[in-house]
Write a protein that holds these residues in place. Sequence first.
Motif, short mmCIF file in Angstrom:
data_model
loop_
_atom_site.label_atom_id
_atom_site.label_comp_id
_atom_site.label_asym_id
_atom_site.label_seq_id
_atom_site.Cartn_x
_atom_site.Cartn_y
_atom_site.Cartn_z
N ALA A 29 -3.34 31.24 2.73
CA ALA A 29 -4.14 31.87 1.69
C ALA A 29 -5.14 30.88 1.06
N LEU A 59 -4.62 28.19 -0.56
CA LEU A 59 -4.23 27.62 -1.85
C LEU A 59 -3.74 26.19 -1.70
N ARG A 64 -10.59 34.14 2.51
CA ARG A 64 -10.25 34.85 1.26
C ARG A 64 -10.76 36.27 1.27
N GLY A 101 0.90 31.69 -12.38
CA GLY A 101 0.54 32.18 -11.05
C GLY A 101 -0.74 33.01 -11.03
N VAL A 102 -1.24 33.35 -12.22
CA VAL A 102 -2.46 34.15 -12.29
C VAL A 102 -3.63 33.39 -11.68
N ASP A 107 -3.52 31.11 -9.41
CA ASP A 107 -3.38 31.08 -7.95
C ASP A 107 -3.91 32.37 -7.34
N ARG A 108 -3.62 33.46 -8.00
CA ARG A 108 -4.13 34.72 -7.46
C ARG A 108 -5.65 34.73 -7.47
N PHE A 109 -6.25 34.25 -8.57
CA PHE A 109 -7.72 34.18 -8.60
C PHE A 109 -8.23 33.27 -7.49
N ARG A 110 -7.50 32.18 -7.27
CA ARG A 110 -7.95 31.23 -6.24
C ARG A 110 -7.86 31.82 -4.85
N SER A 111 -6.99 32.81 -4.66
CA SER A 111 -6.88 33.40 -3.33
C SER A 111 -7.95 34.46 -3.10
N LEU A 112 -8.74 34.75 -4.13
CA LEU A 112 -9.81 35.75 -4.00
C LEU A 112 -11.11 35.06 -3.60
N PRO A 113 -12.02 35.82 -3.03
CA PRO A 113 -13.33 35.23 -2.74
C PRO A 113 -14.17 35.10 -4.02
N VAL A 114 -13.59 34.47 -5.02
CA VAL A 114 -14.29 34.19 -6.27
C VAL A 114 -14.58 32.70 -6.26
N ARG A 134 -14.66 29.01 -7.01
CA ARG A 134 -13.66 28.29 -7.80
C ARG A 134 -14.25 27.69 -9.06
N ARG A 167 -7.98 21.48 -4.36
CA ARG A 167 -6.93 21.20 -3.38
C ARG A 167 -5.55 21.59 -3.90
N SER A 168 -5.01 20.88 -4.82
CA SER A 168 -3.64 21.06 -5.34
C SER A 168 -2.66 21.62 -4.33
#
Lengths: 320, 273
Positions: free
Chosen positions: A53, A55, A78, B102-103, B105-112, B114, B272-273
């Motif tokens: 994903a 991340l 994504r 975790g919110v 992370d969810r945003f990061r998994s979107l094509p938004v 960063r 990264r994280s």
Amino acid sequence: MTSTRAVVTEGLTRRFGDFTAVDELDLEVATGSVFAILGPNGAGKTTTVRMLATLTAPTSGRAAVCGHDVVTEAEQVRRSLSLTGQFAALEDNLTCRENLVLMARLRGHSRKDAATITDRLIERFDIVEFADKLVKSVSGGQRRRTDLAASLVIQPQLLVLDEPTTGLDPRSRMEVWSSVRELVSDGVTVLLTTQYLEEADQLADHVVLIDHGRAVASGTPYQLKAQIGEQRVDVVTSDVAAFDALVTALSGRFTLTTNRERRSLSIPAPDETADLAAVAKAVHATGVTVDELALRRPTLDDAFLALTGSPSSHPAEETA
Amino acid sequence: MTTISLSPTVTPRRFTGEVGLLVGRGFRMLPRVPERLLDVTLQPVVFTLLFLYVFGSALHITDPAGHPVRYQDYLLPGLIGQQLVFGLIGTGTATANDFASGVIDRFRSLPVHRLAILTAQVVGQVLEQVLGLVIVVGIGLICGWRPTFGIGGFLELVGLVLLGLLASTWLGVLIGMVFRSSDAVQGVGFSLVFPLSFLAGTFVPIQGMALVPRVIGEWDPIAALVASVRRVCQGTPSSGSWMLEHPELAMVGWCVLIIAVCVPLALRRFSRS
């Protein structure tokens, strides 16, 4: 280049300092299938999913989702995938509806489209009665359903579900399963992780069993179960003397797996109730009293024992 | 991977749209958790009243030329500075909470984009902190603070404060991401920000302090902030070190430095994280 395989990984590895969470993992997920990564806590399931994903970056190896590399083409990845994480990632202080609208808008839908899509998802996932409650005040199962709906504000090419039913009660688990089955019938490719053999069996076309970040077995649920053996009959005696007596009496007639410390013995039951009846009859004939005599499904631990010859090195939290 | 891939599909319009949605998310939640705003509502009121009427009664402050200064006029520029740096604790706490839930992370998994996620975090926090500053200024005026600037001075003040807010907010976001727990952020924040804000000439002049606190105070970034706000608001000159003789310049320098260090570090950590 994407058509037949939704996910491909080659030598996918992630280290955190000295700890190797995912170790040279090779996966291939066929488009349109349901693929389960099965393993105990700490086996590397979540790290794998996070790399897919975008991340977490892989330490080495490569992974592609719908033909796009997770490192160099993260943006396209994504766009192709929707992730429902292990802990429902919803905003506690927004209502379920507001969460869905926000996700739809962030996916690029107009205000009007987002409202339409949200209404449709609320209907479809049976969210209607709690749609306007704050997320923090709905039940765990309701929350998980909303979370699943939030992943479907677009029609993803790949839906990734990280332990979709961990911590849910059996009824909520069934509800999530039926939602997943419905999605699959719409043609979505699903990659899910689970600690429950039963869940993989219920949902997946293909299962890979992982431990310490490595694949230890893979195949269809049918193939895995054939290796693990179907159901088993478990007998637990009330004391050690009874245990010894029972082992002596039964060892000629059945294949026994014994644990003297727990005073338990286990017998494969490919014919299920017929075998249960045979074992019960034999136990009854010895006159020994038992605490428990039951037919049960193989657990993740049985799978590890059968497939790797050693028990899983992580305590499985719970077995289905 | 430490590089941020700026996707070719990101247009300024889409970027601002994403930031707007994410900032809107924060504001929509505020009425449901009003206690989250205590640090920019109740806290400034309490601090202002406490210092003005507890310490103010015993303190007799003079300017470098020896003229007596009303304590309201001395204290308020200091409180503006303090409110601003306390903002970094609030920002860090909010950021740590968002990451833990975790919110993010969810945003990061979107094509938004960063950067849009981080920018929204900063913009939302800056807006909250502005509320805190307005309250400090308001309560100060009610209690008899009389700034002496004209239009030019006012604009200068606004510019300085906004720059300071940006710096403290980016620093707060970075701290929140690094520590990932609101308790840790509060602990680190208070043990660092509290002494530095007291040493900065916020409540009493730096010149009268003992050697060690005085030297720290003379080079404390918060002191540059407080001295520059004081100079703009009351025309009070400050002295003691090069920094205090040129507080506006020092203040701009500190802020630019903090922003130049924190933004790339925050982005790197985020991507990264």
